[in-house]
Design a protein around this motif. Structure first.
Motif, PDB file in Angstrom:
ATOM      1  N   VAL A  10       4.176   1.178   1.979  1.00 40.94           N
ATOM      2  CA  VAL A  10       3.899   0.228   3.325  1.00 40.94           C
ATOM      3  C   VAL A  10       3.882  -1.185   2.404  1.00 40.94           C
ATOM      4  O   VAL A  10       3.016  -1.521   1.611  1.00 40.94           O
ATOM      5  CB  VAL A  10       2.736   0.328   4.088  1.00 40.94           C
ATOM      6  N   ALA A  65       2.820  -4.529   3.089  1.00 41.00           N
ATOM      7  CA  ALA A  65       2.034  -4.991   4.002  1.00 41.00           C
ATOM      8  C   ALA A  65       2.196  -6.419   3.859  1.00 41.00           C
ATOM      9  O   ALA A  65       2.134  -7.035   5.350  1.00 41.00           O
ATOM     10  CB  ALA A  65       0.465  -4.631   3.891  1.00 41.00           C
ATOM     11  N   THR A  95      -4.762  -9.408   8.206  1.00 37.56           N
ATOM     12  CA  THR A  95      -6.135  -9.179   7.319  1.00 37.56           C
ATOM     13  C   THR A  95      -5.627  -8.975   5.744  1.00 37.56           C
ATOM     14  O   THR A  95      -6.459  -9.265   5.060  1.00 37.56           O
ATOM     15  CB  THR A  95      -6.836  -7.936   7.963  1.00 37.56           C
ATOM     16  N   PHE A 113       0.922  -1.114   0.148  1.00 38.79           N
ATOM     17  CA  PHE A 113       0.018  -0.047  -0.078  1.00 38.79           C
ATOM     18  C   PHE A 113       0.873   1.308   0.001  1.00 38.79           C
ATOM     19  O   PHE A 113       1.493   1.809   0.945  1.00 38.79           O
ATOM     20  CB  PHE A 113      -0.833   0.009   1.251  1.00 38.79           C
TER      21      PHE A 113
HETATM   22  P1  ADP Z   1      -3.418  -7.200  10.850  1.00 37.93           P
HETATM   23  O1  ADP Z   1      -4.515  -7.594  10.161  1.00 37.93           O
HETATM   24  O2  ADP Z   1      -2.299  -8.213  10.943  1.00 37.93           O
HETATM   25  O3  ADP Z   1      -3.657  -6.424  12.045  1.00 37.93           O
HETATM   26  P2  ADP Z   1      -3.461  -5.504   8.456  1.00 37.93           P
HETATM   27  O4  ADP Z   1      -3.198  -6.358   7.332  1.00 37.93           O
HETATM   28  O5  ADP Z   1      -4.680  -4.998   8.744  1.00 37.93           O
HETATM   29  O6  ADP Z   1      -2.808  -6.052   9.558  1.00 37.93           O
HETATM   30  O7  ADP Z   1      -2.481  -4.459   8.157  1.00 37.93           O
HETATM   31  C1  ADP Z   1      -1.029  -4.674   7.643  1.00 37.93           C
HETATM   32  C2  ADP Z   1      -0.534  -3.523   7.555  1.00 37.93           C
HETATM   33  O8  ADP Z   1      -0.697  -2.687   6.068  1.00 37.93           O
HETATM   34  C3  ADP Z   1      -0.311  -2.158   8.426  1.00 37.93           C
HETATM   35  O9  ADP Z   1       0.586  -1.492   8.566  1.00 37.93           O
HETATM   36  C4  ADP Z   1      -1.639  -1.515   7.845  1.00 37.93           C
HETATM   37  O10 ADP Z   1      -1.495   0.047   8.305  1.00 37.93           O
HETATM   38  C5  ADP Z   1      -1.385  -1.586   6.423  1.00 37.93           C
HETATM   39  N1  ADP Z   1      -2.700  -1.421   5.654  1.00 37.93           N
HETATM   40  C6  ADP Z   1      -3.513  -2.334   5.815  1.00 37.93           C
HETATM   41  N2  ADP Z   1      -4.928  -2.042   4.987  1.00 37.93           N
HETATM   42  C7  ADP Z   1      -4.387  -1.018   4.328  1.00 37.93           C
HETATM   43  C8  ADP Z   1      -5.080  -0.004   3.261  1.00 37.93           C
HETATM   44  N3  ADP Z   1      -6.128  -0.325   2.887  1.00 37.93           N
HETATM   45  N4  ADP Z   1      -4.458   1.077   2.868  1.00 37.93           N
HETATM   46  C9  ADP Z   1      -3.064   1.230   3.440  1.00 37.93           C
HETATM   47  N5  ADP Z   1      -2.409   0.421   4.226  1.00 37.93           N
HETATM   48  C10 ADP Z   1      -3.144  -0.485   4.517  1.00 37.93           C
END
Ligand code: ADP
Ligand code: MG
Length: 611
Positions: free
Chosen positions: A375, A377, A402, A372
């Motif tokens: 980042v 992810a 997620t 993203f």
């Molecule tokens: P978890 O489910 O393990 O808590 P996530 O998959 O939600 O983690 O997030 C992983 C990383 O990706 C985090 O740093 C989050 O801020 C980033 N992130 C997740 N979804 C988005 C998005 N739609 N846009 C930008 N960054 C995202």
């Protein structure tokens, strides 16, 4: 002799009494009051526009797609019917005009919908509003539409004669409107209507159930055009004219107000709201003393009414439940209605699943990355989900769990890596395709359809496992009815499995958090999945519910489902999982059996601490 039980009668009355009262009022009013032909003509005018509002309710109320220009399709239906009546006055009668009006509206709905529905929400509203603004200028510039004066069938083309007028015409117009109301009632409580409501809740939800969002939106748009075209035809037939003022864009705004006041998403909402808004427009001047003034104040009155309804009765007049309001008043408005949800007793028996009993391949993710912006992810993660086994995905917050689940279920497009279900290659970004291969999921924040029952929330998923067309379902044809019964039984079985059968009839919007998670699991189960991806299902559950969840997850994997469990509850994970994958900052840092992962030095460092 058959005995009729009192609850059945009261249920029947609750369901139908409103409809019976409205129909009797509409059918009885004019004859009882001895209204003149002129009054009847104004009633015909109102009913024609109410038909347009009923169409608007389908696309915006049922399917949640904001349309601000319902008058555009009405205008097209009306003008096409009028042009035909002008050119072929001897051959054109009411049924022909109706058929032509509906046909023209469907074509325009389709042509306008194909590009317009690429956008949604506010942008869709703007596009449709501009359509309603555009049509009057188009009819203004062509001769065939009569230019600024429009088409006056009565004065300029005396060859056109109505077969029906006065009371019989009112009865036929009313009959047509009631037929349209009945149609939307059948539609709302069919598999098509359930898909519309799923779409209204969230496109992501609809796609997770294998429902193509764009196609469903287009269907709602075209269906909503049909009553609008019919209204156009009835308008021209009864008023014997159509001109620029008949299709003023203000009509669209009035129809929107009518739906809000009556209740968007309710079958009778547009009729009740239409009667008030359009009744004020047509008959306001008849009111003694204030009548003269009312016409001038009409917009202000509508505006104030609109604000009051939005503030006091957000579900509109038809959604207003006087008994609930009374109960609330008795408690001095402190407490909202408390719905007692029965305690959940989850089954530990085999779940109602068929597909996973057959041998299936594995769900293989390899080298998946998702970025993203800046980042990363998910960074080159491999993960294999085997039928009949439970794979836990753990890691600190923000480690990418997620995101990986969203890529696996097709909601996010992966930047690199491959995914296969059995021997079929899937791609990120194709949620419907992934769902149709037998991959079901739940959401970290449950997505339930609020305005309907818990059973309907699960039924929309069970619908995808039975083979009948939307047409068969809407018109209650034999196969449609059979399929509905099968899907309903399946939905109830799934609810029974999560211990929610007794809550099936309760409103999903009122369900407590834990119940919502269980409804989502029942819904995922109702799609008859091969693989089930659960995002933190134990979050917010009571200890007793977590125990139940544990039993249920065991029963699911014993039945042959491949379960991916994203979870924070470590005792639950260590107790249940056959395999554990640990993520940290998007990368896989450990993988193996629970005991092995628990001892892994990196895992102890970043996640479990030294404990
Ligand atoms: P978890 O489910 O393990 O808590 P996530 O998959 O939600 O983690 O997030 C992983 C990383 O990706 C985090 O740093 C989050 O801020 C980033 N992130 C997740 N979804 C988005 C998005 N739609 N846009 C930008 N960054 C995202
Ligand atoms: Mg998460």
């Amino acid at each position: 002799m058959s005995r009729i039980s009192t609850p059945a009668v009261s249920r029947w009355l609750r369901r139908w009494s409103f409809s019976i009262v409205v129909v009797l009022a509409l059918a009885g009013l004019p004859p009882l009051r001895g209204w003149t032909d002129f009054d009847l003509l104004r009633l015909d005018h109102i009913i024609a526009l109410v038909m347009v509002a009923i169409g608007l309710n389908v696309v915006t109320g049922f399917a949640g797609q904001l349309s601000l220009g319902p008058g555009a399709v009405f205008a097209v239906g009306g003008y096409v019917a009028a042009i035909l009546a002008f050119h072929y006055p001897d051959h054109v009668n009411l049924p022909v005009m109706c058929a032509v009006g509906i046909g023209a509206a469907a074509i325009v709905g389709l042509i306008a919908g194909v590009p317009a529905l690429r956008v949604s929400g506010f942008y869709l509203g703007m596009v449709t509003l501009y359509l309603a603004l555009l049509i009057p200028s188009i009819v203004d510039s062509f001769e065939v539409t009569g230019g600024n004066n429009g088409i006056d069938l009565l004065q300029k083309f005396p060859d056109f004669t109505q077969d029906l007028s006065g009371m019989p015409l009112y009865e036929v117009t009313l009959g047509a409107m009631l037929a349209v109301v009945a149609f939307t009632g059948l539609l709302l409580y069919s598999r098509v209507g359930r898909r519309f409501t799923a779409l209204r809740t969230s496109e992501v939800l609809a796609e997770s159930l294998g429902v193509k969002a764009y196609r469903t939106k287009l269907l709602a748009f075209v269906i909503s055009a049909l009553p609008a075209g019919l209204g156009g035809a009835f308008y021209v037939y009864s008023q014997e004219l159509i001109s620029k003022s008949s299709i003023d864009p203000l009509i669209s705004i009035n129809l929107l107000a009518a739906c809000v006041i009556g209740g968007f998403g309710r079958v009778w909402g547009p009729v009740v709201g239409g009667a008030i808004v359009l009744g004020l427009d047509q008959f306001g001047s008849n009111i003694p003393l204030v009548g003269e003034r009312l016409q001038e104040w009409e917009l202000l009155i509508n505006g104030v009414l609109l604000i009051l309804i939005i503030l006091l009765l957000p579900e509109g007049l038809v959604g207003f439940r006087p008994l609930d309001a009374l109960r609330r008043l008795r408690r001095r408005g402190v407490e909202l209605r408390v719905v007692r949800f029965p305690p959940t007793v989850m089954s530990s028996g085999p779940p109602p699943l068929r597909r996973c009993a057959e041998p299936a391949g594995v769900f293989e993710l390899s080298g998946i990355s998702k970025r993203f912006g800046g980042v990363l992810a998910v960074d080159g993660v491999d993960l294999t989900l085997r039928p009949g086994s439970l794979h836990a995905l753990i890691g600190p917050n923000g480690s990418g769990k997620t995101t990986l689940l969203n890529v696996a279920s097709g909601f996010y497009r992966n930047d690199s890596g491959t995914m296969t279900v059995g021997n079929v290659r899937t791609r990120g970004g194709d949620a419907v395709g992934v769902a149709r291969l037998g991959v079901a999921r739940t959401f970290q924040t449950p997505k339930l359809i609020a305005g309907v029952s818990i059973l309907d929330n699960v039924l929309v998923a069970a619908d995808t496992t039975v083979a009948c067309t939307g047409f068969e379902s809407v018109f209650r044809l034999p196969r449609g009815i059979r399929c509905h019964h099968v899907a309903r039984e399946r939905a109830l079985d799934c609810l029974r499995h999560v211990g929610l059968e007794a809550a099936a009839g309760l409103h999903a919007g009122e369900a407590p958090h834990g119940t919502r998670r269980l409804v989502e699991i029942a819904r995922a189960m109702a799609t008859d999945p091969l693989f089930l991806l659960l995002d933190e299902p134990a979050a917010g559950l009571s200890p007793a519910e977590v125990e139940g969840l544990k039993r249920m997850l065991r029963s699911l994997s014993a039945a042959g489902v491949g379960v991916l469990l994203v979870e924070h509850n470590m005792p639950l994970v260590l107790d249940l999982a056959d395999e554990v994958t640990v993520l940290h900052r998007g990368s896989r840092i450990a993988h193996g059996g629970p005991a092995e992962v628990r001892r892994h030095p990196d895992v102890m460092r970043v996640y479990l601490g030294a404990a």
